[in-house]
Motif scaffolding. Structure first.
Motif, PDB file in Angstrom:
ATOM      1  N   UNK A 117       0.825  -1.205   0.000  1.00  9.07           N
ATOM      2  CA  UNK A 117       0.000   0.000   0.000  1.00  9.07           C
ATOM      3  C   UNK A 117       0.863   1.261   0.000  1.00  9.07           C
ATOM      4  N   UNK A 118       0.359   2.279  -0.655  1.00 15.88           N
ATOM      5  CA  UNK A 118       0.855   3.651  -0.482  1.00 15.88           C
ATOM      6  C   UNK A 118      -0.305   4.479   0.061  1.00 15.88           C
ATOM      7  N   UNK A 119      -0.021   5.346   1.042  1.00 15.76           N
ATOM      8  CA  UNK A 119      -1.050   6.182   1.653  1.00 15.76           C
ATOM      9  C   UNK A 119      -0.920   7.625   1.192  1.00 15.76           C
ATOM     10  N   UNK A 120      -2.056   8.286   1.004  1.00 12.92           N
ATOM     11  CA  UNK A 120      -2.038   9.717   0.699  1.00 12.92           C
ATOM     12  C   UNK A 120      -1.756  10.458   2.001  1.00 12.92           C
ATOM     13  N   UNK A 121      -0.655  11.227   2.007  1.00 12.12           N
ATOM     14  CA  UNK A 121      -0.234  11.938   3.219  1.00 12.12           C
ATOM     15  C   UNK A 121      -0.193  13.437   2.915  1.00 12.12           C
ATOM     16  N   UNK A 122      -0.757  14.232   3.819  1.00 16.93           N
ATOM     17  CA  UNK A 122      -0.716  15.690   3.680  1.00 16.93           C
ATOM     18  C   UNK A 122       0.629  16.202   4.152  1.00 16.93           C
ATOM     19  N   UNK A 123       1.269  17.001   3.294  1.00 18.31           N
ATOM     20  CA  UNK A 123       2.558  17.600   3.679  1.00 18.31           C
ATOM     21  C   UNK A 123       2.474  19.084   3.366  1.00 18.31           C
ATOM     22  N   UNK A 124       2.112  19.884   4.371  1.00 16.80           N
ATOM     23  CA  UNK A 124       1.906  21.307   4.136  1.00 16.80           C
ATOM     24  C   UNK A 124       0.755  21.486   3.164  1.00 16.80           C
ATOM     25  N   UNK A 125       1.002  22.209   2.075  1.00 14.56           N
ATOM     26  CA  UNK A 125      -0.029  22.478   1.074  1.00 14.56           C
ATOM     27  C   UNK A 125      -0.270  21.274   0.171  1.00 14.56           C
ATOM     28  N   UNK A 126       0.722  20.393   0.145  1.00  8.99           N
ATOM     29  CA  UNK A 126       0.692  19.321  -0.847  1.00  8.99           C
ATOM     30  C   UNK A 126       0.297  17.983  -0.248  1.00  8.99           C
ATOM     31  N   UNK A 127      -0.059  17.075  -1.141  1.00  7.85           N
ATOM     32  CA  UNK A 127      -0.274  15.679  -0.752  1.00  7.85           C
ATOM     33  C   UNK A 127       0.683  14.812  -1.560  1.00  7.85           C
ATOM     34  N   UNK A 128       1.092  13.702  -0.984  1.00  8.14           N
ATOM     35  CA  UNK A 128       1.945  12.754  -1.702  1.00  8.14           C
ATOM     36  C   UNK A 128       1.584  11.341  -1.273  1.00  8.14           C
ATOM     37  N   UNK A 129       1.921  10.370  -2.121  1.00  7.71           N
ATOM     38  CA  UNK A 129       1.777   8.974  -1.719  1.00  7.71           C
ATOM     39  C   UNK A 129       3.033   8.562  -0.974  1.00  7.71           C
ATOM     40  N   UNK A 130       2.855   7.997   0.212  1.00 10.00           N
ATOM     41  CA  UNK A 130       3.982   7.527   1.021  1.00 10.00           C
ATOM     42  C   UNK A 130       3.813   6.027   1.258  1.00 10.00           C
ATOM     43  N   UNK A 131       4.920   5.329   1.133  1.00 13.18           N
ATOM     44  CA  UNK A 131       4.938   3.871   1.279  1.00 13.18           C
ATOM     45  C   UNK A 131       4.284   3.428   2.588  1.00 13.18           C
ATOM     46  N   UNK A 132       3.457   2.407   2.505  1.00 18.95           N
ATOM     47  CA  UNK A 132       2.810   1.818   3.675  1.00 18.95           C
ATOM     48  C   UNK A 132       3.229   0.364   3.826  1.00 18.95           C
ATOM     49  N   UNK A 133       2.430  -0.433   4.521  1.00 19.57           N
ATOM     50  CA  UNK A 133       2.774  -1.844   4.716  1.00 19.57           C
ATOM     51  C   UNK A 133       2.876  -2.585   3.386  1.00 19.57           C
ATOM     52  N   UNK A 134       3.898  -3.416   3.263  1.00 21.35           N
ATOM     53  CA  UNK A 134       4.068  -4.191   2.031  1.00 21.35           C
ATOM     54  C   UNK A 134       4.806  -5.487   2.294  1.00 21.35           C
ATOM     55  N   UNK A 135       4.760  -6.365   1.302  1.00 19.33           N
ATOM     56  CA  UNK A 135       5.534  -7.603   1.289  1.00 19.33           C
ATOM     57  C   UNK A 135       6.341  -7.604  -0.003  1.00 19.33           C
ATOM     58  N   UNK A 136       7.618  -7.945   0.091  1.00 21.65           N
ATOM     59  CA  UNK A 136       8.449  -7.989  -1.105  1.00 21.65           C
ATOM     60  C   UNK A 136       9.672  -7.117  -0.946  1.00 21.65           C
TER      61      UNK A 136
END
Ligand code: SME
Length: 161
Positions: free
Chosen positions: A55-74
């Motif tokens: 998974x990648x999660x949408x994370x708020x960073x100031x004015x912007x949003x980005x996808x940040x790595x979440x739980x994964x296998x591999x």
């Protein structure tokens, strides 16, 4: 909660049919999103033997949003993905599942691993907004089809943001 994953065999659709209720049973009473993403990644990865499942999660960073790595296998994966970038960023921007039979043909594909040949990315929605994506990579071409899309969208809908 079940303490182990039942052995699942059969066609792809049969595996998903058996897996969906097991996933539901594991996550339905657990409110922690990260814990649920971790177990979903594990159960999908163990059942199908994908190259990378996470998974990648949408994370708020100031004015912007980005996808940040979440739980994964591999294997190790890239940590941040901007909106509209790669398969994940496209699924986020369009709020639509992306089925990619050959990642080299996908403009802007982000190659976290040269072993990855095909990919599916399913958005997770809350209040009509994408709050995360489920990303699965295969080391074979054309691994994912409408059956994967159908069931992975059902599984994605079980994970509450
Ligand atoms: N290939 C993805 C990046 C994530 S990794 O595959 C785990 C993409 O193009 O968005």
């Amino acid at each position: 909660m079940a303490e182990h994953l039942d052995i699942i065999e059969g066609t792809k659709a049969e595996k998903y049919e058996a897996l969906v209720p097991q996933i539901q049973a594991v996550i339905e009473d657990e409110p922690d999103m990260i814990a649920n993403m971790a177990n979903v990644a594990s159960m999908l990865h163990e059942t199908f033997g994908f190259w990378w499942t996470g998974f990648y999660r949408v994370v708020n960073e100031g004015e912007k949003q980005t996808l940040v790595l979440g739980p994964f296998q591999g294997p190790l994966a890239c940590t941040r993905i901007r909106k509209g970038k790669g398969v994940c960023g496209t699924a986020w921007e369009k709020a639509e599942t992306q089925v990619v039979p050959d990642v080299e043909q996908f403009p802007g594909h982000i190659a976290c691993s040269s072993a990855s040949k095909s990919e599916i990315v399913v958005p997770l929605m809350k209040d009509n907004c994408v709050f995360a994506v489920l990303d699965i990579d295969s080391e074979n071409l054309s691994t994912f089809d409408e059956t994967d899309k159908l069931y992975l969208e059902k599984i994605a809908a079980l994970v509450k943001g």
